[in-house]
Design a protein around this motif. Sequence first.
Motif, short mmCIF file in Angstrom:
data_model
loop_
_atom_site.label_atom_id
_atom_site.label_comp_id
_atom_site.label_asym_id
_atom_site.label_seq_id
_atom_site.Cartn_x
_atom_site.Cartn_y
_atom_site.Cartn_z
N ALA A 12 -17.83 -0.20 -4.92
CA ALA A 12 -17.34 0.18 -3.59
C ALA A 12 -16.09 -0.61 -3.21
O ALA A 12 -15.11 -0.05 -2.70
CB ALA A 12 -18.45 -0.03 -2.55
N ILE A 13 -16.12 -1.91 -3.47
CA ILE A 13 -14.95 -2.75 -3.15
C ILE A 13 -13.75 -2.33 -4.01
O ILE A 13 -12.61 -2.26 -3.53
CB ILE A 13 -15.29 -4.24 -3.34
N ALA A 14 -13.99 -2.05 -5.29
CA ALA A 14 -12.89 -1.62 -6.17
C ALA A 14 -12.32 -0.29 -5.71
O ALA A 14 -11.10 -0.09 -5.71
CB ALA A 14 -13.39 -1.52 -7.61
N PHE A 15 -13.19 0.63 -5.29
CA PHE A 15 -12.73 1.92 -4.79
C PHE A 15 -11.89 1.74 -3.53
O PHE A 15 -10.83 2.35 -3.38
CB PHE A 15 -13.92 2.83 -4.51
N LEU A 16 -12.32 0.90 -2.60
CA LEU A 16 -11.56 0.65 -1.38
C LEU A 16 -10.20 0.00 -1.69
O LEU A 16 -9.19 0.34 -1.08
CB LEU A 16 -12.36 -0.23 -0.42
N ALA A 17 -10.18 -0.92 -2.64
CA ALA A 17 -8.93 -1.58 -3.00
C ALA A 17 -7.95 -0.58 -3.62
O ALA A 17 -6.75 -0.58 -3.30
CB ALA A 17 -9.20 -2.73 -3.96
N LEU A 18 -8.42 0.26 -4.51
CA LEU A 18 -7.55 1.26 -5.12
C LEU A 18 -7.06 2.29 -4.10
O LEU A 18 -5.89 2.69 -4.13
CB LEU A 18 -8.28 1.97 -6.27
N ARG A 19 -7.92 2.70 -3.19
CA ARG A 19 -7.51 3.64 -2.15
C ARG A 19 -6.43 3.01 -1.26
O ARG A 19 -5.44 3.65 -0.91
CB ARG A 19 -8.71 4.05 -1.31
N ASN A 20 -6.61 1.74 -0.92
CA ASN A 20 -5.62 1.03 -0.12
C ASN A 20 -4.30 0.90 -0.87
O ASN A 20 -3.22 1.06 -0.30
CB ASN A 20 -6.16 -0.35 0.26
N LEU A 21 -4.35 0.61 -2.16
CA LEU A 21 -3.14 0.49 -2.97
C LEU A 21 -2.37 1.81 -3.01
O LEU A 21 -1.15 1.84 -2.80
CB LEU A 21 -3.50 0.05 -4.39
N VAL A 22 -3.05 2.90 -3.26
CA VAL A 22 -2.40 4.21 -3.31
C VAL A 22 -1.83 4.57 -1.95
O VAL A 22 -0.70 5.06 -1.83
CB VAL A 22 -3.39 5.29 -3.81
N SER A 23 -2.56 4.29 -0.89
CA SER A 23 -2.08 4.57 0.46
C SER A 23 -0.81 3.78 0.77
O SER A 23 0.15 4.30 1.33
CB SER A 23 -3.18 4.24 1.46
N ASN A 24 -0.80 2.51 0.40
CA ASN A 24 0.38 1.68 0.64
C ASN A 24 1.58 2.15 -0.17
O ASN A 24 2.72 2.13 0.32
CB ASN A 24 0.08 0.22 0.32
N LEU A 25 1.36 2.57 -1.41
CA LEU A 25 2.47 3.08 -2.23
C LEU A 25 3.05 4.36 -1.65
O LEU A 25 4.27 4.54 -1.62
CB LEU A 25 2.00 3.31 -3.67
N ILE A 26 2.20 5.23 -1.16
CA ILE A 26 2.68 6.47 -0.55
C ILE A 26 3.47 6.16 0.72
O ILE A 26 4.55 6.69 0.95
CB ILE A 26 1.50 7.42 -0.27
N THR A 27 2.94 5.27 1.54
CA THR A 27 3.64 4.89 2.77
C THR A 27 4.98 4.23 2.47
O THR A 27 5.98 4.52 3.12
CB THR A 27 2.76 3.91 3.59
N LEU A 28 5.02 3.36 1.46
CA LEU A 28 6.26 2.71 1.08
C LEU A 28 7.28 3.72 0.58
O LEU A 28 8.47 3.64 0.91
CB LEU A 28 5.99 1.66 0.00
N GLY A 29 6.84 4.71 -0.19
CA GLY A 29 7.75 5.74 -0.67
C GLY A 29 8.33 6.57 0.46
O GLY A 29 9.51 6.90 0.47
N ILE A 30 7.49 6.91 1.44
CA ILE A 30 7.97 7.69 2.59
C ILE A 30 8.97 6.89 3.40
O ILE A 30 10.02 7.39 3.80
CB ILE A 30 6.77 8.15 3.45
N GLU A 31 8.68 5.60 3.65
CA GLU A 31 9.59 4.77 4.42
C GLU A 31 10.90 4.55 3.67
O GLU A 31 11.96 4.46 4.28
CB GLU A 31 8.93 3.43 4.74
N GLU A 32 10.84 4.45 2.36
CA GLU A 32 12.06 4.24 1.57
C GLU A 32 12.96 5.47 1.63
O GLU A 32 14.17 5.36 1.69
CB GLU A 32 11.68 3.93 0.12
N ARG A 33 12.37 6.65 1.62
CA ARG A 33 13.18 7.87 1.74
C ARG A 33 13.83 7.98 3.10
O ARG A 33 14.94 8.44 3.23
CB ARG A 33 12.31 9.10 1.49
N LYS A 34 13.12 7.55 4.14
CA LYS A 34 13.68 7.59 5.49
C LYS A 34 14.81 6.57 5.64
O LYS A 34 15.78 6.82 6.35
CB LYS A 34 12.60 7.28 6.53
N ALA A 35 14.71 5.43 5.00
CA ALA A 35 15.68 4.35 5.17
C ALA A 35 16.91 4.52 4.30
O ALA A 35 17.91 3.86 4.52
CB ALA A 35 15.02 3.01 4.87
#
Length: 87
Positions: A12-35
């Motif tokens: 469960a902890i590994a799943f939450l960590a991976l979900r958080n990692l993917v979410s952060n990468l997607i958010t970073l990609g979206i912010e980078e395109r905007k900037a």
Amino acid sequence: MLQILYLIAFAAIAFLALRNLVSNLITLGIEERKASPRRSRKRVPHPELVDEDGNLTEEPLLVIRSTNLDEARNRLEDLYSGSPDED
């Protein structure tokens, strides 16, 4: 029984960590395109690439001369034989 609980908790902890990692990468990609359109301003060069007058240097900063093996050995032997003995 306790091992199964540990395994489930770790999964469960590994799943939450991976979900958080993917979410952060997607958010970073979206912010980078905007900037990216705002990055059109002039970039300041690194201080080592600027001469005393503030102009960019056009000459290479590191020049490597290729030598053959015999010349390198001779130079190393000259350095070794020219150094004082540690006796």
